[in-house]
Design an enzyme around this catalytic site. Structure first.
Site, PDB file in Angstrom:
ATOM      1  N   GLN A   9       0.823  -1.419   0.039  1.00 44.20           N
ATOM      2  CA  GLN A   9      -0.033  -0.055  -0.121  1.00 44.20           C
ATOM      3  C   GLN A   9       0.818   1.227  -0.180  1.00 44.20           C
ATOM      4  OE1 GLN A   9      -3.362  -0.688   2.485  1.00 44.20           O
ATOM      5  NE2 GLN A   9      -4.167   1.411   2.168  1.00 44.20           N
ATOM      6  N   GLN A 252       0.346 -11.955   9.750  1.00 43.38           N
ATOM      7  CA  GLN A 252       0.872 -10.646   9.224  1.00 43.38           C
ATOM      8  C   GLN A 252       0.080  -9.361   9.496  1.00 43.38           C
ATOM      9  OE1 GLN A 252      -0.342  -9.286   5.375  1.00 43.38           O
ATOM     10  NE2 GLN A 252       1.545  -9.915   4.482  1.00 43.38           N
TER      11      GLN A 252
END
Length: 311
Positions: A9, A252
């Site tokens: 991102q 994660q």
């Protein structure tokens, strides 16, 4: 040896994928399949904006994946390249790990898009807007960043979220704790502490509701053994077993993206060539971690043709 890499991102930009879609039916097919899977015109947002819509976490995550996979798909279909024959490992930064798994056919494209849409929604919903924060510590190694976070937490959450290498560590947590860490950083000799314009504090314990949502979604998703092993963010080690992959993706969400260690481990394993798909973000990171690495970022049709010729 070679690794294919997939960005995370922050690499999104209005116009992404538009030239590729105009040039290749294979790229258009990827964007259309993602649109169908999500029931929205994501490709239009990618091409035309507005930027605020593209930046929304639930849109940015599948968009970045779609752009990277479209780039790879054009290489495979028009360049006659088979991933399993041309790369030894795949890896991705944060959401890019999903792109890497899709590239290696552990997930099909539609499943990947839906998982990332959900992941974005769940991460955004996990923490009220304004309650969390992230900051980049420039000129700090991982051990120093962890020590600063430990001292700044004071009963709140403050964690090292991304170990990007080259003296850049991103921290995440409760807003007040991150602000304390930024103030401490100046005292501890960190060159700069920069607040990041993010909508939520990713990769820290505050994301546990999102991790729970992903555990449920991944339990129901089909995960196949990837064509080549993926270097996982949370272990900086290769993984191939589907159940292990599910577990690593859940961990994660709240865990540190161990990118520096992942690149160091790939380099130690003999990987000398690194190819990034869809952006020019990870390539520079790799060069800071492994200065002698051969790095190529593939974004345009010209880039794809150059890579096909090199492979």
């Amino acid at each position: 040896m070679r690794a294919f890499l997939f960005p995370g991102q922050g690499s999104q930009a209005v116009g992404m994928g538009a030239d590729l879609a105009a040039a290749s039916p294979h790229a258009r097919a990827v964007f259309e399949e993602v649109d169908d899977a999500l029931g929205q015109k994501l490709a239009r947002i990618m091409a035309e904006g507005p930027a605020d819509d593209l930046t929304l976490t639930e849109n940015a995550q599948p968009a970045i994946m779609a752009n990277a996979i479209a780039t790879l798909r054009v290489l495979e279909q028009e360049g006659g390249i088979r991933l399993a024959e041309k790369t030894d490992f795949v890896a991705g930064h944060s959401l890019g790990e999903y792109s890497a798994l899709c590239a290696a056919q552990a997930f099909d494209l539609s499943t990947t898009a839906r998982l990332l849409k959900l992941r974005g929604q769940a991460m955004q919903a996990a923490v009220p807007v304004g309650a969390g924060a992230m900051a980049a510590l420039l000129g700090a190694d991982f051990a120093l960043a962890e020590a600063i976070c430990a001292d700044a937490a004071q009963g709140q959450v403050c964690q090292a979220a991304n170990d990007n290498g080259g003296g850049q560590v991103v921290i995440s947590g409760d807003k007040a704790a991150v602000e304390r860490a930024m103030a401490l950083s100046k005292e501890r000799g960190v060159k700069r502490a920069i607040p990041l314009p993010v909508s939520a504090p990713f990769h820290c314990a505050l994301m546990q509701p999102a991790a729970d949502a992903m555990a449920t979604a991944l339990a129901a998703a089909e995960v196949r053994a990837p064509l080549v092993a993926v270097y996982a963010n949370v272990t900086a080690a290769p993984a191939s077993d589907p159940d292990t992959i599910r577990d690593l993706l859940v961990r994660q969400v709240t865990g540190t993206v161990r990118w520096r260690e992942s690149v160091e481990a790939m380099w130690a394993a003999g990987v000398t060539d690194y190819v990034e798909f869809g952006a020019k973000v990870l390539g520079p990171m790799v060069k800071r971690i492994a200065p002698d690495a051969n790095v190529m970022s593939v974004v345009t049709m010209n880039d794809i043709e150059a890579l096909a010729a090199a492979l």
